[in-house]
Design a protein around this motif. Structure first.
Motif, PDB file in Angstrom:
ATOM      1  N   ALA A  25       0.841  -1.201   0.000  1.00 44.69           N
ATOM      2  CA  ALA A  25       0.000   0.000   0.000  1.00 44.69           C
ATOM      3  C   ALA A  25       0.870   1.243   0.000  1.00 44.69           C
ATOM      4  O   ALA A  25       1.726   1.405   0.876  1.00 44.69           O
ATOM      5  N   ALA A  26       0.639   2.099  -0.969  1.00 47.11           N
ATOM      6  CA  ALA A  26       1.422   3.326  -1.100  1.00 47.11           C
ATOM      7  C   ALA A  26       0.603   4.516  -0.633  1.00 47.11           C
ATOM      8  O   ALA A  26      -0.603   4.604  -0.896  1.00 47.11           O
ATOM      9  N   SER A  27       1.263   5.446   0.047  1.00 48.24           N
ATOM     10  CA  SER A  27       0.614   6.672   0.491  1.00 48.24           C
ATOM     11  C   SER A  27       1.594   7.819   0.361  1.00 48.24           C
ATOM     12  O   SER A  27       2.797   7.617   0.170  1.00 48.24           O
ATOM     13  N   GLY A  28       1.088   9.032   0.486  1.00 48.79           N
ATOM     14  CA  GLY A  28       1.934  10.208   0.342  1.00 48.79           C
ATOM     15  C   GLY A  28       1.904  10.712  -1.096  1.00 48.79           C
ATOM     16  O   GLY A  28       0.859  10.732  -1.731  1.00 48.79           O
ATOM     17  N   ARG A  29       3.052  11.074  -1.627  1.00 52.92           N
ATOM     18  CA  ARG A  29       3.146  11.657  -2.968  1.00 52.92           C
ATOM     19  C   ARG A  29       3.127  10.578  -4.051  1.00 52.92           C
ATOM     20  O   ARG A  29       4.053  10.434  -4.851  1.00 52.92           O
ATOM     21  N   THR A  30       2.032   9.836  -4.100  1.00 50.99           N
ATOM     22  CA  THR A  30       1.952   8.703  -5.021  1.00 50.99           C
ATOM     23  C   THR A  30       1.946   9.143  -6.478  1.00 50.99           C
ATOM     24  O   THR A  30       2.284   8.359  -7.363  1.00 50.99           O
TER      25      THR A  30
END
Length: 120
Positions: A23-28
């Motif tokens: 799971a990616a989060s932030g400045r994707t």
């Protein structure tokens, strides 16, 4: 900055299946590609598979071709690694990592890893 969190590892018998999630989060929006890597005890980390963020290109190492599938759920900013026909030699800590548009070309952000153990 992008944060990556892996999940889905565990203990499985040979021939079984597991699905790993990243799971990616932030400045994707800056992500260019996401790769899966693994490191077995006493061995160097090795590349397993990669997908570009638009999900148009995938690549696998020979030892997992036909058994592993990398994919992305755009709505969840999550990359998956579906692992079928698992073998004891697939035992390792699996990591996901991201490369970024305008970056160095290297994988800049890494997750904490998830353990996969395959028993014979």
């Amino acid at each position: 900055q992008v944060q990556l969190v892996e999940s889905g590892g565990g203990l499985m018998q040979a021939g079984g299946s597991l699905r790993l999630s990243c799971a990616a989060s932030g400045r994707t929006f800056s992500i260019f590609s996401v790769g899966w890597f693994r490191q077995a005890p006493g061995k160097e980390r090795e590349f397993v598979a990669v997908i570009n963020w638009s999900s148009t290109i995938t690549y696998y190492i020979d030892s997992v071709k036909g058994r592993f599938t990398i994919s992305r759920d755009n709505g969840k900013n999550t990359v998956y690694l579906q692992m079928n026909s698992l073998k004891p030699e697939d035992t390792a800590v699996y990591y996901c990592a991201s490369s970024h548009v305008g970056g160095s070309g290297k994988y800049e952000n890494w997750g904490q890893g998830t353990q996969v153990t395959v028993s014979s």
